[in-house]
Design an enzyme around this catalytic site. Structure first.
Site: not given
Length: 308
Positions: A47, A52, A119-120, A150, A172, A273
């Protein structure tokens, strides 16, 4: 590694995903050792996200795995897009989605992503524009499956209406033993207590009804990145119960914490993680541990969750 189906139409994946948010904390040899350890465990679902390490995590991963066509065939790659750091905002525009995917593909050294997540949520999202970007990426062979991160049921329904027959395969969401409101509010229907407050629109039930796989992130954290509950003096009762169950099963407390998530019938895929190969092995070992109903409830209540 035990496997599962990602969503209704996604690929067959390991029940544990390897999160790469911190791989930029490793030097080259350490990153290579970590990735190889994951593959040796059968944990070949990685992932990522474009933010990142500002993209460095994807580059480091590609070098660590020695990306090539033959290597790529053995991997399942997921990345996320939509968060902009400067200026701080969310962006689900067609341009941003396409450019983010192109960047991830370049950094990962691959021609396609198995899964792309938004992502969000973006308050300015135009569902038809997002669906159009998805279709363009799919038609070009650059992304095979799509999902979100989210998002609540209303947001997913809005997007799914525009996506038509192309399903959302994953969502996620933050979930751990100490951050499990999505489970607790199901126990407290019509109760006048804090646990009865549904802050997510019953996202757990929605995802189960629509065959959307929940990918729990931060499965060891309490609060919002406040710390790890394992070994924390803030959770003495929880650690005592987890340790007792771990000893009974002959595994570590890390294994039990993930086994607790995997025991839920929603068939979730927790995202690990850690960058420690030994700890990753303990996490993956949870795929072979099935907690009893009594053990699951004992852990739930030891975390301070109260049954009505």
């Amino acid at each position: 590694m035990r496997t599962m189906k990602l969503g209704a139409a996604g690929p067959t994946v390991p029940v544990v995903a390897v999160g790469c948010m911190r791989i930029n904390n490793l030097d080259g040899p350490a990153a290579e050792r970590f990735v190889q350890a994951a593959l040796d465990l059968g944990a070949n679902f990685f992932d990522h996200a474009d933010i990142y390490g500002d993209g460095a995590c994807e580059e480091i991963f590609a070098k660590a795995v020695h990306m090539s066509p033959s290597v790529r065939e053995k991997l399942i790659l997921q990345s996320k897009c939509g968060i902009v750091k400067n200026p701080r905002m969310f962006d689900f525009s067609r341009r941003h989605i396409i450019e983010s995917v192109e960047g991830s593909l370049r950094r990962l050294g691959t021609e396609y992503l198995d899964v792309l997540l938004l992502h969000r949520p973006d308050a300015l999202m135009e569902p038809d524009e997002v669906a159009g970007a998805f279709e363009e990426l799919a038609a070009a062979g650059k992304v095979r499956h799509f999902g979100v991160s989210n998002q609540n049921p209303g947001q997913m329904k809005l997007l799914q209406r525009a996506m038509g027959s192309r399903p959302i395969v994953a969502n996620q969401l933050q979930l751990s033993i100490t951050n499990c409101n999505m489970i607790s509010n199901g126990f407290n229907v019509n109760m006048e207590n804090d646990s009865a407050l549904c802050r997510d629109g019953s996202v757990l039930d929605f995802c189960r009804l629509h065959d959307i796989t929940i990918q729990p992130w931060s499965p060891f954290q309490y609060g919002f990145f406040e710390g790890v509950f394992l070994g924390s003096d803030k959770f003495p009762a929880l650690n005592r119960v987890i340790d007792e169950i771990a000893e009974r099963h002959g595994v570590s407390n890390t294994t039990v914490a993930i086994a607790w998530i995997l025991r839920h019938p929603a068939h979730m895929q927790p995202v690990a993680g850690t960058m420690n190969p030994g700890r990753l092995a303990d996490i993956c070992r949870a795929a072979d541990v099935t907690l009893s109903r009594e053990e699951w409830y004992a852990i739930y209540q030891a975390a301070g969750n109260v049954l009505p």
